[in-house]
Design an enzyme around this catalytic site. Structure first.
Site, mmCIF file in Angstrom:
data_model
loop_
_atom_site.group_PDB
_atom_site.id
_atom_site.type_symbol
_atom_site.label_atom_id
_atom_site.label_comp_id
_atom_site.label_asym_id
_atom_site.label_seq_id
_atom_site.Cartn_x
_atom_site.Cartn_y
_atom_site.Cartn_z
ATOM 1 N N ASP A 83 -24.451 -11.701 -19.397
ATOM 2 C CA ASP A 83 -24.841 -12.801 -20.291
ATOM 3 C C ASP A 83 -26.307 -12.715 -20.679
ATOM 4 O OD1 ASP A 83 -22.898 -14.594 -21.075
ATOM 5 O OD2 ASP A 83 -23.103 -15.871 -19.302
ATOM 6 N N LYS A 111 -22.891 -10.559 -23.672
ATOM 7 C CA LYS A 111 -22.314 -11.756 -24.282
ATOM 8 C C LYS A 111 -23.441 -12.716 -24.612
ATOM 9 C CE LYS A 111 -20.033 -14.991 -21.601
ATOM 10 N NZ LYS A 111 -20.794 -16.225 -21.810
ATOM 11 N N GLU A 113 -24.120 -16.739 -26.670
ATOM 12 C CA GLU A 113 -23.470 -17.945 -27.187
ATOM 13 C C GLU A 113 -23.831 -18.168 -28.652
ATOM 14 O OE1 GLU A 113 -24.338 -21.279 -24.601
ATOM 15 O OE2 GLU A 113 -23.641 -20.186 -22.822
ATOM 16 N N GLU A 180 -14.464 -21.256 -25.183
ATOM 17 C CA GLU A 180 -14.609 -22.158 -24.029
ATOM 18 C C GLU A 180 -14.339 -23.603 -24.435
ATOM 19 O OE1 GLU A 180 -18.119 -21.658 -21.615
ATOM 20 O OE2 GLU A 180 -17.514 -23.329 -20.316
#
Ligand code: KIV
Length: 255
Positions: A83, A111, A113, A180
């Site tokens: 992340d 990854k 967001e 999510e």
């Protein structure tokens, strides 16, 4: 696992659903890898379930590289996904530098967001040859700004905006997308509308091409907060307390 094979794993084409679990340390990574999980996500959930912070915004790049390198030492086959932590991908240049630091620590894909608003940052990473998995829906790094963990994709407007972001991530070359806390109907619609896999958490059991879970939720080792959608399959906290009580009772005794 190589990311090109991951990219084509759509359940509607007969593929096996993708299994992903978080891991933050060597023994956990080794156990999960030996159990043949597809992806080991060194998620910034480590801020809460390992480091004891209230949310993911406290996680730093140093935390991430420290834990990714431990996981990389324990894994042989699973894809190691790292992340990008909070505030480390505000520009394309910064995003690329952060992604390169995660790869240097042992990540094979990264990854971050966000959707269309993060297009330039994601493109910079992909252009440098680093595979990216997107993350849409409830974004834990925005939880402080948003005032809590909120389900996404409830309204038509939210659903359309999520779909637009998912399509954008597909077009710019993401390998897969984590969804999510997206309502099941919207998650299913996104999964049906794109050709890269979706990996769900808190989106219903069969709406995505795979699932990701936080390892402490799965094994019951962080009992102080368990999300409502989690399905614990072991009771490690209870087993640990029992072992410790027995140990204390036997300290200083012959057996
Ligand atoms: O950090 C993490 O564990 C995650 C999952 C919740 C998808 O991003």
């Amino acid at each position: 696992m190589i990311t090109s094979s991951l990219k084509s794993r759509k359940v509607r084409n007969g593929a096996q659903p993708i299994s992903a679990l978080t891991a933050y340390d060597y023994p956990t990574a080794r156990l999960l890898d030996e159990s043949a999980v597809d992806i080991l996500l060194v998620g910034d959930s480590l801020g809460m379930v390992v480091l004891g912070y209230p949310d993911t915004t406290h996680v730093t790049l140093d935390h991430m590289t420290h834990h990714i390198s431990a996981v990389a030492r324990g894994a042989q086959n699973a894809l190691i996904l790292g992340d990008l932590p909070y505030n480390t991908y505000n520009t394309p240049e910064q995003a690329l530098q952060t992604a390169q630091a995660l790869v240097a620590a042992g990540a094979q894909a990264v990854k971050l967001e966000g959707g269309v608003e993060k297009q330039a940052e994601i493109e910079a990473i992909i252009k440098a040859g680093i595979p990216v998995i997107g993350h849409l829906g409830m974004l834990p790094q925005s939880v402080v700004e948003e005032g809590g963990y909120k389900k996404k994709g409830k309204t038509e407007e939210q659903a359309m905006s999520l779909l637009a972001s998912a399509k954008c991530l597909e077009v710019i070359g993401c390998t897969a997308i984590i969804l999510e806390s997206v309502v099941a109907k919207t998650a299913q619609h996104i999964t049906d509308s794109i050709n890269i896999p979706t990996i769900g958490i808190g989106c219903g059991r069969t709406t995505c091409d795979g699932e990701v879970a936080v390892i402490t939720d799965l094994v019951g080792s962080y009992p102080w907060f368990v999300p409502p959608f989690a399905t614990p399959r072991a009771e490690v906290a209870e087993a640990t307390k029992k072992a410790v009580s027995e140990y204390i009772a036997h300290v200083g005794k012959p057996v």
